[in-house]
Design a protein around this motif. Structure first.
Motif, PDB file in Angstrom:
ATOM      1  N   HIS A 161       0.809  -1.227   0.000  1.00 14.97           N
ATOM      2  CA  HIS A 161       0.000   0.000   0.000  1.00 14.97           C
ATOM      3  C   HIS A 161       0.846   1.283   0.000  1.00 14.97           C
ATOM      4  O   HIS A 161       0.547   2.237  -0.732  1.00 14.97           O
ATOM      5  CB  HIS A 161      -0.919  -0.026   1.227  1.00 14.97           C
ATOM      6  CG  HIS A 161      -1.866   1.121   1.304  1.00 14.97           C
ATOM      7  ND1 HIS A 161      -2.969   1.229   0.498  1.00 14.97           N
ATOM      8  CD2 HIS A 161      -1.872   2.226   2.088  1.00 14.97           C
ATOM      9  CE1 HIS A 161      -3.618   2.344   0.782  1.00 14.97           C
ATOM     10  NE2 HIS A 161      -2.971   2.982   1.742  1.00 14.97           N
TER      11      HIS A 161
ATOM     12  N   HIS B  69       1.221   4.270  -2.817  1.00 12.99           N
ATOM     13  CA  HIS B  69       1.086   5.722  -2.609  1.00 12.99           C
ATOM     14  C   HIS B  69       2.258   6.447  -3.288  1.00 12.99           C
ATOM     15  O   HIS B  69       2.075   7.478  -3.932  1.00 12.99           O
ATOM     16  CB  HIS B  69       1.067   6.071  -1.120  1.00 12.99           C
ATOM     17  CG  HIS B  69      -0.310   6.082  -0.504  1.00 12.99           C
ATOM     18  ND1 HIS B  69      -1.310   6.915  -0.948  1.00 12.99           N
ATOM     19  CD2 HIS B  69      -0.837   5.383   0.539  1.00 12.99           C
ATOM     20  CE1 HIS B  69      -2.399   6.717  -0.209  1.00 12.99           C
ATOM     21  NE2 HIS B  69      -2.147   5.790   0.689  1.00 12.99           N
TER      22      HIS B  69
ATOM     23  N   SER C 209      -0.174   9.848   5.617  1.00  8.45           N
ATOM     24  CA  SER C 209      -1.583   9.449   5.553  1.00  8.45           C
ATOM     25  C   SER C 209      -2.118   9.194   6.957  1.00  8.45           C
ATOM     26  O   SER C 209      -1.488   9.583   7.941  1.00  8.45           O
ATOM     27  CB  SER C 209      -1.704   8.186   4.705  1.00  8.45           C
ATOM     28  OG  SER C 209      -1.143   7.100   5.406  1.00  8.45           O
TER      29      SER C 209
ATOM     30  N   ASP D   1      -6.831   6.937  -0.484  1.00  9.33           N
ATOM     31  CA  ASP D   1      -6.712   5.556  -0.945  1.00  9.33           C
ATOM     32  C   ASP D   1      -7.491   5.331  -2.240  1.00  9.33           C
ATOM     33  O   ASP D   1      -8.669   5.674  -2.341  1.00  9.33           O
ATOM     34  CB  ASP D   1      -7.202   4.604   0.159  1.00  9.33           C
ATOM     35  CG  ASP D   1      -6.217   4.600   1.314  1.00  9.33           C
ATOM     36  OD1 ASP D   1      -5.091   5.105   1.142  1.00  9.33           O
ATOM     37  OD2 ASP D   1      -6.571   4.088   2.388  1.00  9.33           O
TER      38      ASP D   1
HETATM   39 ZN    ZN Z   1      -3.333   5.061   2.176  1.00  8.95          ZN
END
Ligand code: ZN
Ligand code: KG4
Length: 340
Positions: free
Chosen positions: A109, A113, A134, A304
């Motif tokens: 993840h 990003h 984040s 996201d």
């Molecule tokens: Zn995220």
């Protein structure tokens, strides 16, 4: 190459299609079920992903004008995130890939990003420094010419977005807290309170936001335990501004240090907090004065989303680093530390 991406690591159910020219569709469904709890409830997140995943994927294919058979690979966020939530996207993606005889690519993840910066700005080429900021992470990476990430620094406690969310809750604002605090802070009239910025040593590229959070709470509680009832709108705005200034100071200070340490001349800022306009203005101003390139993805690629997941998978497939993983998901929870 056409890649279908899936993202279900937290409270967004997202599916996207990318091809060599960029994003063809990027459907993002933000779960509303958590609002009344002031934070994400993991079990409710998993159930909502399950309810929405099939229609989100279908919509992404439709909007892209792509038939399932045209997809070259399916990618899904595999780590980090809420286990039950990740399972939904991974199982769905793996099942889909397996049934079509296509490759399945698990994606990290945070790495996704970072890739959102290169998707948002196709002229951005490594090496560069990435600040991933984040609700779950606040990390500085060196992104090498081979696209590999090495860790420069990270938060020792709360993530910056988490601090925004928790301070918003203390102030009686809604969830997610970042946009609410940004709005109030922009309307504040001086003077606003000064809050501490953690000083972790001259060479440290780490962050710490828990002391700041406590400082905000203590100065609110100094007004009495019923401070919320007595807090005037103008004061609320000042608290938001003072808190936001301290977070921005920490993010800017450490990013500048990271550019210095690595000798990089470009900084990419990614993740939900990078939407913050005051952060963008401050870093853009610093970039102009110090002569480095600054890159922020468009807002739809900051929070996201599955487009960044698909784009990350595409570049791994192109450079051969996705490997032959079949249905086995490779778990990665850390990165090698940066060495000059
Ligand atoms: Zn995220
Ligand atoms: O990247 P993201 O969607 O999810 C995670 O991977 O965590 O980031 C969500 C975080 C939340 O903590 C939210 O409050 C924060 O990003 N955020 C903001 C803003 N918009 C979202 N923080 C500050 N200012 C904003 N405008």
């Amino acid at each position: 190459m056409i890649v279908l991406g899936i993202e279900t690591s937290c409270d967004e159910t997202s599916a996207a299609v990318v091809d060599d020219s960029g994003v063809r569709s990027n459907i993002i469904y933000s779960q509303l079920v958590h609002k009344k709890y002031g934070g994400v409830v993991p079990e409710l997140a998993s159930r909502d992903h399950l309810r929405k995943i099939a229609q989100t994927v279908r919509q992404a294919l439709e909007e892209a004008g792509v038939a399932l058979g045209e997809i070259d690979a399916v990618a899904a966020t595999s780590l980090p995130g809420l286990t039950g939530a990740l399972l939904v996207g991974n199982s769905f993606g793996q099942g889909l890939a397996y049934s079509m005889g296509k490759r399945f690519v698990p994606v990290n993840h945070i790495e996704a990003h970072v890739h959102s910066a290169m998707l948002g700005d196709r002229l951005l080429t490594p090496p560069f420094v990435a600040l991933a900021v984040s609700g779950g992470h606040t990390s500085l990476f060196y992104v090498g010419a081979d696209l590999r990430l090495s860790l420069l620094g990270q938060t020792l406690d709360d993530a910056a977005g988490e601090a925004f969310d928790k301070v918003a809750k203390m102030l009686g604002l809604g969830y997610p807290g970042g946009p609410e605090i940004e709005k109030k802070a922009a309307e504040a009239q001086p003077p606003w309170p000064g809050f501490p910025v953690a000083e972790l040593g001259r060479d440290s590229l780490d962050f710490s936001f828990s002391g700041l959070k406590t400082a905000v709470l203590n100065s609110l509680l100094a007004r009495g335990s019923d401070y919320l009832e007595r807090l005037e709108e103008s004061d609320l705005r000042r608290f938001c501004r003072g808190f936001q200034e301290a977070v921005l100071e920490a993010l800017c200070r450490q990013s500048l240090k990271a550019l210095e340490v690595t000798g990089c001349s470009a900084l990419a800022v990614v993740g939900g907090v990078s939407i913050n306009r005051a952060l963008r203005a401050r870093l853009s101003d610093l970039a102009g004065r110090r002569g480095f390139r600054i890159c922020f993805p468009p807002p739809a690629l900051c929070t996201d989303n599955a487009a960044m997941v698909a784009w990350n998978a595409r570049s791994m497939l192109l450079d051969g680093t996705a490997g032959e993983m079949g249905l086995a998901v490779r778990a990665r929870s850390g990165w090698p530390r940066y060495t000059p």
